[in-house]
Design a protein around this motif. Structure first.
Motif, short mmCIF file in Angstrom:
data_model
loop_
_atom_site.label_atom_id
_atom_site.label_comp_id
_atom_site.label_asym_id
_atom_site.label_seq_id
_atom_site.Cartn_x
_atom_site.Cartn_y
_atom_site.Cartn_z
N GLY A 93 11.39 -7.36 3.61
CA GLY A 93 11.99 -7.26 4.94
C GLY A 93 10.97 -7.01 6.03
N ASN A 94 10.00 -6.15 5.74
CA ASN A 94 8.96 -5.86 6.74
C ASN A 94 8.16 -7.12 7.09
N ILE A 95 7.88 -7.95 6.09
CA ILE A 95 7.12 -9.19 6.34
C ILE A 95 7.96 -10.16 7.16
N GLY A 127 9.02 -12.73 12.30
CA GLY A 127 10.13 -13.23 13.09
C GLY A 127 10.91 -14.33 12.38
N LEU A 128 11.04 -14.24 11.06
CA LEU A 128 11.71 -15.27 10.27
C LEU A 128 13.01 -14.73 9.68
N GLU A 169 0.82 -1.22 0.00
CA GLU A 169 0.00 0.00 0.00
C GLU A 169 0.84 1.26 0.00
N GLN A 170 2.16 1.11 -0.08
CA GLN A 170 3.06 2.24 -0.13
C GLN A 170 4.08 2.03 -1.25
N ASP A 171 4.65 3.11 -1.71
CA ASP A 171 5.66 3.03 -2.75
C ASP A 171 7.01 2.73 -2.11
N LEU A 172 7.24 1.44 -1.86
CA LEU A 172 8.47 1.00 -1.21
C LEU A 172 9.22 0.04 -2.12
N PRO A 173 10.54 0.00 -2.02
CA PRO A 173 11.30 -1.00 -2.77
C PRO A 173 10.92 -2.41 -2.31
N MET A 174 11.04 -3.38 -3.22
CA MET A 174 10.65 -4.74 -2.88
C MET A 174 11.49 -5.28 -1.73
N GLY A 175 12.75 -4.88 -1.64
CA GLY A 175 13.58 -5.32 -0.52
C GLY A 175 13.03 -4.87 0.82
N VAL A 176 12.44 -3.68 0.86
CA VAL A 176 11.83 -3.18 2.09
C VAL A 176 10.54 -3.92 2.39
#
Length: 415
Positions: A267-269, A274-275, A257-264
């Motif tokens: 990483g957030n997921i 906790g993986l 839902e935000q314009d974020l790089p795929m790496g971000v």
């Protein structure tokens, strides 16, 4: 609403011959937009007096604000300052604050001060000097025919400091601008024309002051909403309604839902769940790991990568069976699955991405043409494999493979 328009002029032969990529304009455009100022033109010119003068004349006829970067260094090819003196008139004078800072800069480092360094403190008396706390070349603020001109160094670090500390605050003080707000949704798995068809009624019903842009990018499609309102509260309320309505229409293909790089995004997921993750990369040469580790703190969820570019590395480090490679080839479902299994063991992580492909321009066959990529994602209990066919050049095929692998792991993680 009173829309303030701006132009950005970048100066330097290196920009025109492709030796240097212009990242300044993109950054400046974002900051100006945040301040409610629309960038309507970006112009690059060489280190040429007449080209600079022509650009100043042309852009000042279209915009209330003209920002100029580059050509303020101490060498003979840096001609911006004398050209600005010619355009705005006046004479060169020494700015004492800049002179003191230049002298201190070299003396504190035990370096000799050359005459060309001292000349950095010379500025047209027709400008207001903007102190550059990150370098020796000052910024300069001119006004002519009710247009603001600001000349900034081309060094990105210095330019950004002047924009944040001097230019943006002054522009905010000068102009009462409308609130501009952007909201971007990222989707995957459906082509641009098909998405447009799906949301056709939504787009037709939008108010005139809310705009929707389609931005395809490396296998993803960004949908950017832009609204303009008298104040931020009104803009935020309008954007919330439009965003929620659009989100509901693309929920099944929504990546973020935000314009974020795929790496971000990935990483957030991983952080939320906790993986830990790792990569086994052949054709991407570490590109996936690079995109993940650009994020500060990514060591909390990313343990490392095995760049198994050569087959002997696949067999010796990742324990891919030589027989698998002989029978099926390095670019195959079987090989990429064993690469993933090996990476899980070697890196001791919860989940992995493994990729092997033919990036081009050569190396393809009738059975496996250039752009063929196998990807494996998953964990010890469940590994998924998928084949992609990209049709671009080597650089773009590599980038699209990296994005696709991260997106496939994202989908695996969210079920």
């Amino acid at each position: 609403m009173n829309r303030i328009r701006a132009s950005i002029i970048t100066i330097g032969d290196e920009l025109l011959i492709g030796q240097t990529i212009d990242t300044n304009s993109a950054w400046m455009g974002t900051r100006l937009n945040d301040a409610g100022i629309w960038v309507q033109r970006r112009v690059a010119v060489g280190d040429d007096r007449q080209a600079i003068l022509s650009a100043l004349e042309e852009e000042s006829a279209k915009s209330k604000v003209v920002l100029i970067t580059g050509g303020l260094g101490p060498t003979a090819d840096d001609i911006t300052k004398p050209t600005l003196l010619e355009y705005f008139g006046g004479k060169m004078v020494r700015d004492e604050a800049t002179y003191t800072r230049v002298m201190g800069f070299f003396e504190s480092r035990g370096l000799p001060v050359l005459e060309r360094n001292v000349a950095q403190a010379m500025v047209p008396d027709s400008c207001a000097v903007l102190q550059n706390l990150r370098g020796t070349a000052p910024g300069m603020w001119f006004e002519k025919n009710d247009v603001i001109f600001v000349s900034l160094p081309g060094v990105p670090f210095e330019m950004k400091g002047l924009m944040e500390n001097e230019v943006i605050p002054r522009l905010r003080e000068r102009f009462h601008t409308p609130a501009l707000l952007h909201q971007t949704l990222i989707t995957s798995g459906m082509g641009e024309s098909f998405v447009a068809e799906r949301i056709r009624d939504f787009e037709a019903a939008m108010p005139a002051h809310i705009k929707l842009a389609y931005l395809p990018s490396y296998g993803l499609l960004k949908l950017r909403l832009t609204t303009e309102a008298p104040d931020k509260i009104t803009a935020a309320a309008e954007m919330k309604d439009a965003h929620q309505a659009l989100k509901s229409l693309v929920a099944d293909i929504l990546v973020a839902e935000q314009d974020l790089p795929m790496g971000v995004i990935l990483g957030n997921i991983l952080l939320e769940k906790g993986l830990t993750a790792g990569t086994a990369e052949s054709c991407t040469g570490g590109r996936i790991a690079s995109q993940i580790t650009t994020v500060p703190g990514s060591s909390r969820y990313f343990k490392g990568s095995v760049v198994s570019y050569a087959n002997e590395t696949k067999t010796s480090v990742l324990r891919v069976s030589p027989e698998t490679i002989r029978q099926h080839g390095a670019v195959s479902e079987q090989t990429v699955r064993e690469m993933a299994e090996g990476a899980l063991a070697v890196l001791n992580v919860d989940c992995v991405m493994a990729v092997s492909g033919i990036m081009g321009p050569d190396g393809g066959t009738d059975e496996k043409p250039v752009g063929t990529v196998w990807i494996a994602v998953g964990g010890k209990e469940n590994i998924r494999t998928m084949r992609y066919h990209f049709r671009y050049d080597r650089a773009r095929n590599t980038e699209m493979t990296a994005i696709a692998a991260m997106n496939e792991l994202r989908k695996w993680l969210v079920g």
